[in-house]
Design a protein around this motif. Structure first.
Motif, PDB file in Angstrom:
ATOM      1  N   ASP A 120      -4.072  19.218  -1.856  1.00 11.62           N
ATOM      2  CA  ASP A 120      -5.147  18.266  -2.290  1.00 11.62           C
ATOM      3  C   ASP A 120      -4.914  16.932  -1.985  1.00 11.62           C
ATOM      4  N   ASN A 121      -6.163  16.319  -1.409  1.00 12.16           N
ATOM      5  CA  ASN A 121      -5.949  14.754  -1.241  1.00 12.16           C
ATOM      6  C   ASN A 121      -5.673  14.049  -2.271  1.00 12.16           C
ATOM      7  N   ASP A 122      -5.731  14.473  -3.392  1.00 11.48           N
ATOM      8  CA  ASP A 122      -5.382  13.515  -4.584  1.00 11.48           C
ATOM      9  C   ASP A 122      -4.313  13.702  -5.157  1.00 11.48           C
ATOM     10  N   ARG A 123      -3.229  14.221  -4.657  1.00  9.22           N
ATOM     11  CA  ARG A 123      -1.822  14.345  -5.084  1.00  9.22           C
ATOM     12  C   ARG A 123      -0.883  13.624  -4.185  1.00  9.22           C
ATOM     13  N   ASP A 124      -0.184  12.793  -5.154  1.00 15.66           N
ATOM     14  CA  ASP A 124       0.687  11.718  -4.322  1.00 15.66           C
ATOM     15  C   ASP A 124       1.782  12.408  -3.612  1.00 15.66           C
ATOM     16  N   TYR A 125       2.071  13.891  -4.030  1.00 18.15           N
ATOM     17  CA  TYR A 125       3.417  14.484  -3.298  1.00 18.15           C
ATOM     18  C   TYR A 125       3.133  15.116  -1.965  1.00 18.15           C
ATOM     19  N   ASN A 126       1.664  14.981  -1.740  1.00 13.28           N
ATOM     20  CA  ASN A 126       1.296  15.456  -0.284  1.00 13.28           C
ATOM     21  C   ASN A 126       1.446  14.107   0.547  1.00 13.28           C
ATOM     22  N   TYR A 127       1.838  13.037   0.166  1.00 14.09           N
ATOM     23  CA  TYR A 127       1.804  11.898   1.074  1.00 14.09           C
ATOM     24  C   TYR A 127       3.096  11.363   1.467  1.00 14.09           C
TER      25      TYR A 127
END
Length: 125
Positions: free
Chosen positions: A105-112
């Motif tokens: 998901d684009n809105d999950r900070d753990y993907n960044y």
């Protein structure tokens, strides 16, 4: 490699600011990544603001900023921007940019990753 945000400051409600996010390393190309902006207000968890695909063809926004904020990028300048209009006191926060390094998901900070230090935005009433 790190991202560096700039453009924050103090503005009155209803005003505008444009934030910039640029890579500090000469060999790091933002153009290879989907990018996101997040913000964190005092005493609150970090929250998603906006994201943009590597080509700029698709954008997502938090409901709280839709119609007021615009994310865009200039890959030739290795920079991502966040244009913020009609600012409200509740927009006050530290704004950070990051590169999307994981699927999800684009809105999950753990993907960044490659988070910058952030830039303070303060909106007075």
């Amino acid at each position: 490699v790190q991202l560096e945000e700039s453009g924050g400051g103090l503005v009155q409600a209803g005003g505008s600011l444009r934030l910039s996010c640029a890579a500090s390393g000469r060999t790091f190309s933002i153009s290879s990544y989907d990018m996101g902006w997040f913000r964190q207000a005092p005493g609150k968890e970090r929250e998603f603001v906006a994201s943009i695909t590597w080509s700029g063809s698709s954008k997502d926004y938090a409901d709280s900023v839709k119609g007021r904020f615009t994310i865009f990028r200039d890959n030739a300048k290795n920079t991502v921007y966040l244009q913020m209009n009609s600012l409200k006191p509740e927009d006050t926060a530290v704004y950070s940019c990051a590169a999307k390094v994981r699927l999800g998901d684009n809105d999950r900070d753990y993907n960044y990753g490659f988070w910058g230090q952030g830039t303070q935005v303060t909106v007075s009433s």
